[in-house]
Structures are given as structure tokens and as C-alpha cells.
Design an enzyme around this catalytic site. Sequence first.
Site, PDB file in Angstrom:
ATOM      1  N   SER A 179      76.253  26.105  46.354  1.00 22.96           N
ATOM      2  CA  SER A 179      77.218  25.414  47.156  1.00 22.96           C
ATOM      3  C   SER A 179      77.276  24.131  47.578  1.00 22.96           C
ATOM      4  O   SER A 179      75.658  23.792  47.733  1.00 22.96           O
ATOM      5  CB  SER A 179      77.892  26.051  48.380  1.00 22.96           C
ATOM      6  OG  SER A 179      78.714  25.671  49.255  1.00 22.96           O
ATOM      7  N   TYR A 204      76.096  30.655  55.808  1.00 23.53           N
ATOM      8  CA  TYR A 204      76.546  30.650  54.307  1.00 23.53           C
ATOM      9  C   TYR A 204      75.831  29.697  53.632  1.00 23.53           C
ATOM     10  O   TYR A 204      75.308  30.093  52.291  1.00 23.53           O
ATOM     11  CB  TYR A 204      78.090  30.301  54.032  1.00 23.53           C
ATOM     12  CG  TYR A 204      78.585  30.029  52.889  1.00 23.53           C
ATOM     13  CD1 TYR A 204      78.750  30.871  51.998  1.00 23.53           C
ATOM     14  CD2 TYR A 204      79.114  28.728  52.371  1.00 23.53           C
ATOM     15  CE1 TYR A 204      79.100  30.597  50.620  1.00 23.53           C
ATOM     16  CE2 TYR A 204      79.414  28.584  51.275  1.00 23.53           C
ATOM     17  CZ  TYR A 204      79.387  29.342  50.237  1.00 23.53           C
ATOM     18  OH  TYR A 204      79.797  29.313  48.798  1.00 23.53           O
TER      19      TYR A 204
END
Length: 382
Positions: A179, A204
Site C-alpha cells: 500500500s 494498517y
Amino acid sequence: MSMRLGVYFIRISHAKLALYWHCYVTPGVVLAFDVSGERYPIVIAIDGIELRMNVLVTGVAGFIGYFVAQRLLADGEVVYGIDNLNDYYDVALKKGRLAQLLPHPSFSFEALDLADRAGMDELFQVQSFDRVIHLAAQAGVRYSLKNPYAYADSNLAGFIHILEGCRHGGVEHLVYASSSSVYGANRRVPFATTDNVDHPVSLYAATKKANELMAHSYSHLYDLPTTGLRFFTVYGPWGRPDMAYFKFVDAIANDRPIQVYNHGKMRRDFTYIDDVVEGVVRVLRQPPQPIKDETFNTAAPYKLYNIGNHSPVELMRFIEIIEQALGKTAVKEMMSMQPGDVTATYADVADLSADVGFAPSTPLEVGIEKFVAWYRDYHGLA
């Protein structure tokens, strides 16, 4: 790939006698299997055999997973998809994507959670995958503030299960989703894969950075080719309802106000789903090779790429594009910066372009028009 008269060795899964490489045979071809250990010679009596990859796609009912599976099937590959179909967002949307894949004769599906160690072990023991595209994960920056253990189960334990399955299953290439969040507090833009990424600002992001480190260790220890893809704000039809573009369109279409964080002073590198899929598939077909250049810190078959549109857009301009596509003006509620958020994302894709000959380029105006058209059709709006 086409093959001519000769003897070829193809590994077969003992559990289901499924070809490691799935074969299409033209009429009149005679195949003879001579069992000898773990490898089976195939004697081709007449010219004409085509080999296809058997690809595991995790998170196949998810946004990116669905489109990647569609593309692989269209390319003639065999796809085995897994998904736990959790309720992080509307399960009906996930089932709607899955329903379009299930009729395809080269697609198989299993409801399976990455955190299920026994189930994942059995998956790799029973099936023989040539390559793996790992897209399943617990997504969301804000969600991680309230549900941290979901990220430990899926993104950490689940990733170990994938790595172990690939290691013991003889997988030729693992492509996994990272990501843009790993860039965290970095200020220099555009973000490059050579940048230091040691300052994540959300759990995350930390789990995604951990995935990259875990993958490198397996590439180094076991010569497992791995490629991590740092996705930048992916959007498009069948997208995720927790993403800003979906929330904004849904709110504006239904005459609700939208929440604009950091008073609109943000930029995002919005990347259209078709561009993401093209990047994933091209990378899949090009496993990284061991690095022989001693100036590099690693010799492992390991690679990282950014997949982004390399054209960041101001948040207020983004909202204007949505308003134009809907033909309605948004009622805006200006909000402060949210914990775990970053002010800007911007992808440097020079290495992706150099290695696979592709870089995302869909204009945001084009992509948003397509999303709005899908949204209206999906919800039965005029």
C-alpha cells in the site's frame, strides 16, 4: 505457450490428480501418463498442446481481486479464488462480484479465511498453484484504530500462511498487495520505492510494511520470487463503499452532506482499476530474478513497485469532478485531519514503466464518469 512433438514433464497434485499446468489438447492428441515419482512424462503423439497457468487469487470477491480474476480468465488462465466474505463492508457487493466469476469453467472458489492455518495448509497441499496473487487483507486506516486484532489476524498471521504455502508448494512467483500507506510521514514526493519507509502513521500501514519485510526474508532464505505492489487510492466500478469516492457519490446522489477532511487541503494519486489490473498482470508474468549487482543490499529475487497514476489531484478538484459527473452540487462539512491520515500521496512509477513497459494513465474525469455510470446502474437510478 504451444509445444511440439516430444516428452514434457508436468507436476501433478496427487490429491486430486489436477495438472500443475492445466492442458488444452486439440482433437486427435494422444497423451500417455507414465507415473514415476513426483513428475509425470507426457508423451505427445500429435502436435498441439497448450499450457495455462493455475493462479491462486486471494480476496477474489474483493474489488481488485474480482477484476484481476476476470482478466486472468479472459487471458485463458485457470483461477482458484478464495475469500472469507467478511462484513467489513456490504457482503452483497462481494457476492455480486463473485456471482459473475462463478459461471466461468476455469474458475473455482473456496470460502476460506487467511487466518485459518489448517485450512490454508490444506489448500496448498491439495492444490498445485503456479503463481499466487495475494490481495486479501484487512483494509482501512480508520478501521484499524478500533479493530487492531483484525489486522494482526489477516495481514500478519494470514500473510505467514501465504508465504509458507508458497514455499512448500513450489510456487514460481508470489505477487502481493502492499500500500502507498507505507510511506507514512514521508514528506518528499513523489514517493519512490527506494525511499525509507520506517515511519508508518497507522497500524494498517505498519502491517503492510511488515509484509514487505516478511516477503524479503522468504525470498532470501528460500529463493521464493516475491513482488510487492504499493497501490495508490484505487477506484472504479464495483469499488469499495468505505472509500472516499464511493462515499461522496453515494452521499451527493442521496442529498446528504459529505465530510471533507483537513478542510480539503489534501492530494491523492487516484488510480483507475483497469490500470491497476494491467500492472498486476504484467508483473505476475515477470518474476524477479536474483540480483547479481553487488551495489544492492540484497541478492534475493525480490521486487517492489508503486502502482499509481503519478498525477495527484487536489481533494476539492476531486469533489468538483464528482459533482460534474452527477450533475449535482455537494453540501460540504469541513472537518479536521483524521488520525492515521496523510496529506498527500504521489507515486513515482519509473521502475514499473522501465521493467514491464506500462504506467497507469487514466484521467480522473474518465474514471469517475465510469464509476458514476456503474453506481447508477447498480442502484437502479436514472
